[in-house]
Write an enzyme that holds these catalytic residues in place. Structure first.
Site, PDB file in Angstrom:
ATOM      1  N   GLY A  13     -25.082  69.851  43.768  1.00 40.44           N
ATOM      2  CA  GLY A  13     -25.558  70.169  45.512  1.00 40.44           C
ATOM      3  C   GLY A  13     -26.983  69.565  45.794  1.00 40.44           C
ATOM      4  O   GLY A  13     -27.809  70.135  46.333  1.00 40.44           O
ATOM      5  N   SER A  14     -27.250  68.413  45.236  1.00 39.54           N
ATOM      6  CA  SER A  14     -28.593  67.767  45.678  1.00 39.54           C
ATOM      7  C   SER A  14     -28.536  67.411  47.242  1.00 39.54           C
ATOM      8  O   SER A  14     -29.574  67.612  47.917  1.00 39.54           O
ATOM      9  CB  SER A  14     -28.855  66.451  44.982  1.00 39.54           C
ATOM     10  OG  SER A  14     -27.933  65.585  45.161  1.00 39.54           O
ATOM     11  N   LEU A  91     -14.516  68.425  45.935  1.00 36.53           N
ATOM     12  CA  LEU A  91     -13.702  67.218  45.240  1.00 36.53           C
ATOM     13  C   LEU A  91     -12.001  67.881  45.646  1.00 36.53           C
ATOM     14  O   LEU A  91     -11.167  67.218  45.032  1.00 36.53           O
ATOM     15  CB  LEU A  91     -13.826  67.460  43.590  1.00 36.53           C
ATOM     16  CG  LEU A  91     -15.151  66.795  43.458  1.00 36.53           C
ATOM     17  CD1 LEU A  91     -15.349  66.486  41.800  1.00 36.53           C
ATOM     18  CD2 LEU A  91     -15.391  65.194  44.095  1.00 36.53           C
ATOM     19  N   HIS A 110     -19.785  59.861  51.755  1.00 32.06           N
ATOM     20  CA  HIS A 110     -19.016  58.896  50.751  1.00 32.06           C
ATOM     21  C   HIS A 110     -19.997  57.900  50.303  1.00 32.06           C
ATOM     22  O   HIS A 110     -20.628  57.462  51.346  1.00 32.06           O
ATOM     23  CB  HIS A 110     -17.710  58.425  51.367  1.00 32.06           C
ATOM     24  CG  HIS A 110     -17.042  57.714  50.369  1.00 32.06           C
ATOM     25  ND1 HIS A 110     -16.139  58.581  49.473  1.00 32.06           N
ATOM     26  CD2 HIS A 110     -16.948  56.580  49.849  1.00 32.06           C
ATOM     27  CE1 HIS A 110     -15.659  57.632  48.629  1.00 32.06           C
ATOM     28  NE2 HIS A 110     -16.037  56.385  48.734  1.00 32.06           N
ATOM     29  N   ASP A 151     -11.401  60.606  53.250  1.00 31.63           N
ATOM     30  CA  ASP A 151     -12.407  59.660  53.711  1.00 31.63           C
ATOM     31  C   ASP A 151     -11.892  59.019  54.886  1.00 31.63           C
ATOM     32  O   ASP A 151     -12.013  57.743  55.113  1.00 31.63           O
ATOM     33  CB  ASP A 151     -12.628  58.394  52.529  1.00 31.63           C
ATOM     34  CG  ASP A 151     -13.150  59.053  51.165  1.00 31.63           C
ATOM     35  OD1 ASP A 151     -13.862  60.120  51.329  1.00 31.63           O
ATOM     36  OD2 ASP A 151     -12.526  58.632  50.273  1.00 31.63           O
ATOM     37  N   GLU A 180     -28.470  58.678  50.494  1.00 29.51           N
ATOM     38  CA  GLU A 180     -27.630  59.941  51.210  1.00 29.51           C
ATOM     39  C   GLU A 180     -28.705  61.136  51.473  1.00 29.51           C
ATOM     40  O   GLU A 180     -28.656  61.700  52.620  1.00 29.51           O
ATOM     41  CB  GLU A 180     -26.495  60.691  49.958  1.00 29.51           C
ATOM     42  CG  GLU A 180     -25.599  59.690  49.534  1.00 29.51           C
ATOM     43  CD  GLU A 180     -24.665  60.160  48.465  1.00 29.51           C
ATOM     44  OE1 GLU A 180     -24.611  61.482  48.689  1.00 29.51           O
ATOM     45  OE2 GLU A 180     -23.909  59.570  47.770  1.00 29.51           O
TER      46      GLU A 180
HETATM   47  C1  GRF Z   1     -22.392  62.536  46.548  1.00 30.34           C
HETATM   48  O1  GRF Z   1     -22.399  61.191  45.887  1.00 30.34           O
HETATM   49  C2  GRF Z   1     -21.450  62.403  47.822  1.00 30.34           C
HETATM   50  O2  GRF Z   1     -21.759  60.935  48.240  1.00 30.34           O
HETATM   51  C3  GRF Z   1     -20.301  62.678  47.305  1.00 30.34           C
HETATM   52  O3  GRF Z   1     -20.392  63.532  46.313  1.00 30.34           O
HETATM   53  C4  GRF Z   1     -21.674  63.666  45.809  1.00 30.34           C
HETATM   54  C5  GRF Z   1     -22.394  64.914  45.908  1.00 30.34           C
HETATM   55  O4  GRF Z   1     -23.749  65.077  45.182  1.00 30.34           O
HETATM   56  N1  GRF Z   1     -19.287  63.183  48.326  1.00 30.34           N
HETATM   57  P1  GRF Z   1     -24.495  66.278  44.872  1.00 30.34           P
HETATM   58  O5  GRF Z   1     -23.821  67.240  44.552  1.00 30.34           O
HETATM   59  O6  GRF Z   1     -24.975  66.464  46.582  1.00 30.34           O
HETATM   60  O7  GRF Z   1     -25.833  66.031  44.256  1.00 30.34           O
END
Ligand code: GRF
Length: 207
Positions: A13-14, A91, A110, A151, A180
């Site tokens: 969840g970053s 996921l 993505h 996607d 991101e």
């Molecule tokens: C990210 O790399 C995003 O691109 C993918 O899942 C990951 C999620 O990372 N869809 P986080 O949980 O937000 O750290």
């Protein structure tokens, strides 16, 4: 009225945190009103709970039919008056009952440049390993509208970075994740402000 956002996430969840922090100001047009996961122990749920954001976990196997599972997700979103769905490392596929109802209001990020290195099975380190194994010189991020397929659904933004000859999946993933964190909150804000729209399959971006 602020737009109510549901963030769907399965992992750390970053992105959730960066989006939350960027929306915190009173002037922002959106707020995270719900966190949805499919993993009971996902760290994102703890982060959400720390912020006082309601959390819900859905497991397909707790429902007799797929239709009931999909209906329960949709009903939960409606109970929380959700306007926008932000997928951030979720996921499992979001049921098409939900993506159809929220058409043009579901976005995903993505960690590569779609349409390459996307689709079923391309998540987490698998994406970056595939990028390195293919020997491509650039990778990056893709933020796109999401529909019932993995996607797919109309690209909003792509940002590229160089793949270094000595990159590992981990080192590449770390640089991609920084991109991101920089861009996903901005796109979420723009979407809440109505600056990004999807009409008749076309993506319209007003600066
Ligand atoms: C990210 O790399 C995003 O691109 C993918 O899942 C990951 C999620 O990372 N869809 P986080 O949980 O937000 O750290």
């Amino acid at each position: 009225m602020k737009k109510n956002i549901a963030v769907f996430a399965s992992g750390t969840g970053s992105n959730f945190t960066y989006i939350h922090d960027s929306l915190k100001s009173n002037e922002s047009a959106g707020r995270i009103a719900l966190c949805v996961s499919n993993v009971d122990q996902a760290a994102v749920l703890t982060r959400a709970a720390d912020y006082g954001i309601p959390v819900r976990v859905f497991h397909r196997n707790q429902f007799a039919t797929y239709a009931e599972y999909a209906r329960d997700i949709l009903q939960t979103l409606q109970e929380h008056a959700i306007d926008i769905i932000v997928l951030a490392g979720y996921l499992v596929k979001v049921p098409s009952l939900v993506t159809d109802q929220y058409a043009g209001r579901v976005i995903n990020i993505h960690p590569a440049l779609l349409p390459s290195f996307g689709g079923k099975g391309f998540f987490g380190r698998h994406v970056h390993e595939a990028v390195i194994n293919a020997g491509v010189r650039v990778s990056g991020i893709t933020i796109h509208f999401a529909d019932g397929d993995y996607d797919r659904g109309g690209i909003i933004l792509q940002k590229a970075l160089a793949v270094h000859p000595d990159d590992s999946a981990e080192s590449l993933a770390a640089r991609v994740l920084k991109l991101e964190h920089l861009w996903y909150p901005r796109i979420v804000r723009d979407l809440c402000e109505g600056k990004i729209q999807r009409r008749n399959g076309k993506i319209i971006i007003n600066e």
